[in-house]
Write a protein that holds these residues in place. Structure first.
Motif, PDB file in Angstrom:
ATOM      1  N   GLY A 137       3.434   5.880  -3.058  1.00 38.97           N
ATOM      2  CA  GLY A 137       4.679   6.590  -3.343  1.00 38.97           C
ATOM      3  C   GLY A 137       4.859   6.830  -4.835  1.00 38.97           C
ATOM      4  N   LYS A 138       6.054   7.251  -5.186  1.00 41.31           N
ATOM      5  CA  LYS A 138       6.286   7.663  -6.569  1.00 41.31           C
ATOM      6  C   LYS A 138       7.139   6.685  -7.355  1.00 41.31           C
ATOM      7  CE  LYS A 138       5.588  12.565  -5.792  1.00 41.31           C
ATOM      8  NZ  LYS A 138       6.026  13.417  -4.693  1.00 41.31           N
ATOM      9  N   ALA A 139       7.621   5.636  -6.681  1.00 37.77           N
ATOM     10  CA  ALA A 139       8.614   4.774  -7.317  1.00 37.77           C
ATOM     11  C   ALA A 139       8.005   3.813  -8.353  1.00 37.77           C
ATOM     12  CB  ALA A 139       9.386   4.001  -6.254  1.00 37.77           C
ATOM     13  N   LEU A 140       6.725   3.487  -8.206  1.00 35.77           N
ATOM     14  CA  LEU A 140       6.129   2.501  -9.119  1.00 35.77           C
ATOM     15  C   LEU A 140       5.808   3.124 -10.485  1.00 35.77           C
ATOM     16  CD1 LEU A 140       3.617   0.576  -6.834  1.00 35.77           C
ATOM     17  CD2 LEU A 140       5.941  -0.074  -7.476  1.00 35.77           C
ATOM     18  N   THR A 141       5.949   2.299 -11.508  1.00 33.66           N
ATOM     19  CA  THR A 141       5.613   2.810 -12.842  1.00 33.66           C
ATOM     20  C   THR A 141       4.103   2.873 -13.015  1.00 33.66           C
ATOM     21  OG1 THR A 141       5.472   0.645 -13.837  1.00 33.66           O
ATOM     22  CG2 THR A 141       7.659   1.687 -13.819  1.00 33.66           C
ATOM     23  N   ARG A 142       3.700   3.691 -13.953  1.00 28.60           N
ATOM     24  CA  ARG A 142       2.297   3.839 -14.262  1.00 28.60           C
ATOM     25  C   ARG A 142       1.675   2.511 -14.684  1.00 28.60           C
ATOM     26  NH1 ARG A 142       0.191   8.528 -18.385  1.00 28.60           N
ATOM     27  NH2 ARG A 142       0.389  10.017 -16.698  1.00 28.60           N
ATOM     28  N   GLY A 143       2.472   1.684 -15.376  1.00 31.51           N
ATOM     29  CA  GLY A 143       1.984   0.380 -15.821  1.00 31.51           C
ATOM     30  C   GLY A 143       1.509  -0.483 -14.663  1.00 31.51           C
ATOM     31  N   ILE A 144       2.278  -0.481 -13.601  1.00 38.97           N
ATOM     32  CA  ILE A 144       1.909  -1.284 -12.429  1.00 38.97           C
ATOM     33  C   ILE A 144       0.641  -0.732 -11.794  1.00 38.97           C
ATOM     34  CG2 ILE A 144       2.629  -1.977 -10.120  1.00 38.97           C
ATOM     35  CD1 ILE A 144       5.536  -1.793 -11.150  1.00 38.97           C
ATOM     36  N   ARG A 162      -0.503 -10.954  -3.903  1.00 39.95           N
ATOM     37  CA  ARG A 162       0.137 -11.787  -4.940  1.00 39.95           C
ATOM     38  C   ARG A 162       0.043 -11.105  -6.302  1.00 39.95           C
ATOM     39  NH1 ARG A 162       1.467 -16.850  -3.078  1.00 39.95           N
ATOM     40  NH2 ARG A 162       0.274 -17.641  -1.296  1.00 39.95           N
ATOM     41  N   ARG A 163      -1.125 -10.548  -6.604  1.00 40.66           N
ATOM     42  CA  ARG A 163      -1.289  -9.871  -7.901  1.00 40.66           C
ATOM     43  C   ARG A 163      -0.403  -8.630  -7.980  1.00 40.66           C
ATOM     44  NH1 ARG A 163      -6.928 -11.915  -7.382  1.00 40.66           N
ATOM     45  NH2 ARG A 163      -7.412 -10.117  -6.069  1.00 40.66           N
ATOM     46  N   PHE A 164      -0.331  -7.889  -6.873  1.00 38.05           N
ATOM     47  CA  PHE A 164       0.523  -6.703  -6.844  1.00 38.05           C
ATOM     48  C   PHE A 164       1.983  -7.107  -7.073  1.00 38.05           C
ATOM     49  CE2 PHE A 164       3.577  -4.191  -4.411  1.00 38.05           C
ATOM     50  CZ  PHE A 164       3.363  -2.929  -4.920  1.00 38.05           C
ATOM     51  N   ALA A 165       2.431  -8.156  -6.372  1.00 42.31           N
ATOM     52  CA  ALA A 165       3.825  -8.578  -6.466  1.00 42.31           C
ATOM     53  C   ALA A 165       4.154  -9.031  -7.890  1.00 42.31           C
ATOM     54  CB  ALA A 165       4.108  -9.697  -5.463  1.00 42.31           C
ATOM     55  N   ALA A 166       3.211  -9.752  -8.504  1.00 44.41           N
ATOM     56  CA  ALA A 166       3.432 -10.228  -9.877  1.00 44.41           C
ATOM     57  C   ALA A 166       3.613  -9.046 -10.833  1.00 44.41           C
ATOM     58  CB  ALA A 166       2.258 -11.104 -10.325  1.00 44.41           C
ATOM     59  N   LEU A 167       2.751  -8.030 -10.675  1.00 46.64           N
ATOM     60  CA  LEU A 167       2.853  -6.836 -11.528  1.00 46.64           C
ATOM     61  C   LEU A 167       4.139  -6.067 -11.287  1.00 46.64           C
ATOM     62  CD1 LEU A 167      -0.771  -5.386 -11.373  1.00 46.64           C
ATOM     63  CD2 LEU A 167       0.537  -5.836 -13.468  1.00 46.64           C
ATOM     64  N   ARG A 190      -1.699   1.010 -13.184  1.00 48.05           N
ATOM     65  CA  ARG A 190      -2.868   0.777 -14.062  1.00 48.05           C
ATOM     66  C   ARG A 190      -3.250  -0.690 -14.119  1.00 48.05           C
ATOM     67  NH1 ARG A 190      -2.786   4.985 -18.974  1.00 48.05           N
ATOM     68  NH2 ARG A 190      -2.927   6.844 -17.655  1.00 48.05           N
ATOM     69  N   GLY A 191      -2.246  -1.557 -14.032  1.00 47.06           N
ATOM     70  CA  GLY A 191      -2.508  -2.990 -14.148  1.00 47.06           C
ATOM     71  C   GLY A 191      -3.283  -3.558 -12.976  1.00 47.06           C
ATOM     72  N   LEU A 192      -3.235  -2.883 -11.848  1.00 46.58           N
ATOM     73  CA  LEU A 192      -3.847  -3.416 -10.631  1.00 46.58           C
ATOM     74  C   LEU A 192      -5.336  -3.071 -10.587  1.00 46.58           C
ATOM     75  CD1 LEU A 192      -2.640  -4.934  -8.167  1.00 46.58           C
ATOM     76  CD2 LEU A 192      -2.718  -2.758  -6.950  1.00 46.58           C
ATOM     77  N   ALA A 193      -6.151  -4.088 -10.276  1.00 49.86           N
ATOM     78  CA  ALA A 193      -7.596  -3.848 -10.169  1.00 49.86           C
ATOM     79  C   ALA A 193      -7.862  -2.843  -9.045  1.00 49.86           C
ATOM     80  CB  ALA A 193      -8.320  -5.155  -9.888  1.00 49.86           C
ATOM     81  N   PRO A 194      -8.855  -1.949  -9.244  1.00 51.61           N
ATOM     82  CA  PRO A 194      -9.178  -0.943  -8.216  1.00 51.61           C
ATOM     83  C   PRO A 194      -9.433  -1.558  -6.849  1.00 51.61           C
ATOM     84  CG  PRO A 194     -10.344  -0.435 -10.254  1.00 51.61           C
ATOM     85  CD  PRO A 194      -9.675  -1.755 -10.470  1.00 51.61           C
ATOM     86  N   ALA A 195     -10.082  -2.719  -6.814  1.00 48.65           N
ATOM     87  CA  ALA A 195     -10.382  -3.341  -5.518  1.00 48.65           C
ATOM     88  C   ALA A 195      -9.092  -3.768  -4.812  1.00 48.65           C
ATOM     89  CB  ALA A 195     -11.301  -4.543  -5.714  1.00 48.65           C
ATOM     90  N   ASP A 196      -8.127  -4.290  -5.591  1.00 46.40           N
ATOM     91  CA  ASP A 196      -6.844  -4.689  -4.993  1.00 46.40           C
ATOM     92  C   ASP A 196      -6.120  -3.456  -4.452  1.00 46.40           C
ATOM     93  OD1 ASP A 196      -7.338  -7.276  -5.630  1.00 46.40           O
ATOM     94  OD2 ASP A 196      -5.872  -7.416  -7.268  1.00 46.40           O
ATOM     95  N   ARG A 197      -6.098  -2.438  -5.283  1.00 46.90           N
ATOM     96  CA  ARG A 197      -5.448  -1.200  -4.887  1.00 46.90           C
ATOM     97  C   ARG A 197      -6.057  -0.651  -3.583  1.00 46.90           C
ATOM     98  NH1 ARG A 197      -2.718   3.371  -6.725  1.00 46.90           N
ATOM     99  NH2 ARG A 197      -3.625   5.265  -5.848  1.00 46.90           N
ATOM    100  N   ALA A 198      -7.376  -0.636  -3.545  1.00 38.85           N
ATOM    101  CA  ALA A 198      -8.071  -0.120  -2.356  1.00 38.85           C
ATOM    102  C   ALA A 198      -7.730  -0.963  -1.127  1.00 38.85           C
ATOM    103  CB  ALA A 198      -9.578  -0.102  -2.597  1.00 38.85           C
ATOM    104  N   GLY A 210       0.829  -1.213   0.000  1.00 40.99           N
ATOM    105  CA  GLY A 210       0.000   0.000   0.000  1.00 40.99           C
ATOM    106  C   GLY A 210       0.853   1.248   0.000  1.00 40.99           C
ATOM    107  N   LEU A 211       1.909   1.219   0.792  1.00 46.83           N
ATOM    108  CA  LEU A 211       2.821   2.368   0.854  1.00 46.83           C
ATOM    109  C   LEU A 211       3.490   2.594  -0.503  1.00 46.83           C
ATOM    110  CD1 LEU A 211       4.258   4.548   2.550  1.00 46.83           C
ATOM    111  CD2 LEU A 211       5.957   2.829   3.194  1.00 46.83           C
ATOM    112  N   MET A 212       3.879   1.484  -1.153  1.00 44.99           N
ATOM    113  CA  MET A 212       4.494   1.605  -2.479  1.00 44.99           C
ATOM    114  C   MET A 212       3.512   2.216  -3.482  1.00 44.99           C
ATOM    115  SD  MET A 212       6.533  -2.045  -2.417  1.00 44.99           S
ATOM    116  CE  MET A 212       7.278  -2.063  -4.053  1.00 44.99           C
ATOM    117  N   LEU A 213       2.257   1.817  -3.381  1.00 45.81           N
ATOM    118  CA  LEU A 213       1.244   2.367  -4.294  1.00 45.81           C
ATOM    119  C   LEU A 213       1.031   3.861  -4.059  1.00 45.81           C
ATOM    120  CD1 LEU A 213      -1.344  -0.550  -4.255  1.00 45.81           C
ATOM    121  CD2 LEU A 213      -0.173   0.357  -6.285  1.00 45.81           C
TER     122      LEU A 213
END
Lengths: 347, 347
Positions: free
Chosen positions: B186-193, B267-272, B195-203, B181-184
């Motif tokens: 922050g600024k280090a993750l690429t836009r691809g990651i 798991r989905r976040f880590a894969a992305l 965008r790739g994550l489902a809103p529910a996972d992100r939340a 969650g902290l990584m999401l």
């Protein structure tokens, strides 16, 4: 959390050293501390038929203290003393202390060691055990929060709200000296005033600022013998703290200006500085004396107690109905409204 | 000191408003609080045959949190949650809270109101009473110190030091999500990651970072039923906190990497993100789950307890003699030394 948590990597090793330092400094842990520093939380035995008295106090650099005029030793001492004084003002016996620190990188291990030394110096006479702490780095100045837990027989705590019209108003010790000491440490006074003051007077006034004595034994006795009806400690200055007491008790007060306990050192300082010793007593903060009220029938007992404990106790006025407000009587007997000036800590 | 002290003149009025705000926010004061906010110290009834559990925790702006990524509401919530989690890790029932704040002038009344709102949100389910506080101005950032007092039946507190070789190692909930969650945020993750994550996972991941659930009921039950032999809460990350537990108990541990409780969202976040979910679980901090050990004969009882409380509890390894050290077993069964990486809070 008592220890070793929320810690930046590079500071972690240092913190282990601190913990050992603190443990050494505070010596043997009382048997009632089942678990002190080093777990998620401290565990202490709660005695039955006792209440706990708890206070917390945060000190911020350049708001409450300046490292230009305060040594680390004095800072530790005063931080502890302010909290001990709060417990004293309830009539409690201070028992357990927790400290949280945010430490800028400019501080050395020996600075911190001196800070703990001062803390311990204030706590040792009262057998207070350090049971927890938290240290963190700070990107700004030094911040410290002390939490102090004390005990008292159930129902005996003396609140600010118990004063009644007709009660006598008492104060311990002498007043205004901490403020004078702070002025001597600052830059506003002229060289003439500094030079005119005898070294012993100077030492006394600065000592009262740097090393105030929390009136723990007096507070305990006033509570346990049910002598005081209300009590507060003087940190904001007499006029301001009296206003708090009056407000909480919903009473007024008549203060006898000529009765204020002033030391010869303060009188000499005030004469040199061209200010009024009484005004310093009324407005100066951080005296950490106790201001309390009592029924006139307990006056002899309180005077006896003061002699026993070798703490001067002085009747400086009496409580009045709320509609009377707060007034002072000058030496000629005329009354005027009491000016409430709140002490500004270092700024 | 619970209130209205050490206060700069201009802030004094504001502080009165705060106190009323806090009082309203925290609602009715339990009968056991003889004196809450508004005197020199708080007075609380001490129950007999109980121990007290006490923890203190300081949070510094730009060290433990950034106001760029943390709302005031979340800050208040997390500050309280971290302390609640410490009390939970002893098996205690949180009871009384004190808060000390150093407040920069850039903060508004409504920022502070939101901070207290978050604090209250975390405390309300546990009926914690706010009994004291101290506010001061700050010339630097925002600093807050929370002190939390809990209770526990005498002698029942679960320390970090009670684990024995042969005990099973358990953890509550799921791990690594707060770090994700902290990584999401922050600024280090690429836009691809992102965008790739489902809103529910992100939340879910961000929610676990912003609003961790302290495991108070689980901690209480593990202590009162004498199920856990040692316990610690996960704030530094599993590997670091397991190291603390092993050190205090003077034992080693064998961790089963494939048994780590990982959520599908993680798991989905880590894969992305191309990282290992297991590593996030081992190194990510601020999960505020409980890590505890127990005798194998209590395993069924602990599983039952988890179902009762609807908190997953997972056996992730076992305790070994100290000379074994700390090792992990991968999914192929081979052993290697466990890398201890301490979580760095926001820097």
């Amino acid at each position: 959390m008592p220890a070793r948590r929320r810690q930046q990597g590079p500071r972690r090793l240092e913190e282990f050293a601190f913990i050992n330092l603190i443990k050494r400094r505070f010596g043997r842990v009382p048997r009632r501390v089942a678990m002190g520093i080093g777990d998620d939380a401290a565990v202490v035995r709660g005695p039955s038929t006792r209440d706990w008295v708890v206070t917390t106090d945060l000190l911020a650099e350049d708001v409450h203290f300046s490292l230009d005029t305060t040594s680390f030793d004095d800072l530790g001492y005063k931080a502890a003393a302010a909290n001990l004084s709060d417990i004293a003002a309830m009539g409690g016996s201070p028992t357990y202390l927790l400290i949280a620190l945010a430490i800028p990188t400019t501080l050395s291990q020996s600075d911190l060691s001196r800070l703990y030394q001062g803390l311990h110096r204030a706590c040792r006479p009262h057998h207070v055990a350090l049971i927890g702490g938290d240290t963190s780095s700070s990107r700004a100045g030094l911040f410290l929060t002390i939490t102090l837990i004390g005990e008292i027989a159930r129902g005996r705590a003396v609140l600010r709200s118990g004063a009644r019209p007709g009660d006598l108003l008492y104060v311990s010790g002498t007043l205004g000296e901490s403020q004078a000491g702070l002025m001597l440490l600052g830059k506003a006074l002229t060289r003439g005033i500094r030079r005119g003051l005898a070294p012993a007077d100077r030492a006394r006034l600065i000592g009262r600022h740097r090393r105030p004595t929390p009136r723990v034994a007096l507070g305990e006795a006033l509570a346990s013998r049910r002598l005081a009806t209300a009590m507060i400690d003087l940190s904001d200055g007499l006029s301001g703290d009296l206003a708090h007491l009056c407000e909480e008790s919903r009473v007024g007060a008549l203060l006898d200006r000529s009765a204020l306990p002033l030391s010869p050192a303060l009188r000499r300082f005030a004469a040199l500085a061209g200010s009024s010793a009484e005004s310093l007593a009324l407005q100066g903060g951080e005296d950490y004396e106790l201001l309390f009220t009592l029924s006139p029938r307990h006056e002899a007992a309180v005077q006896r107690l003061g002699r026993q404990l070798r703490v001067p106790v002085t009747n400086i006025g009496r409580m009045m109905p709320a509609r009377f407000g707060m007034k002072e009587r000058d030496r000629h007997g005329s009354l005027k409204d009491l000016a409430v000036t709140s002490y500004r800590h270092f700024t």
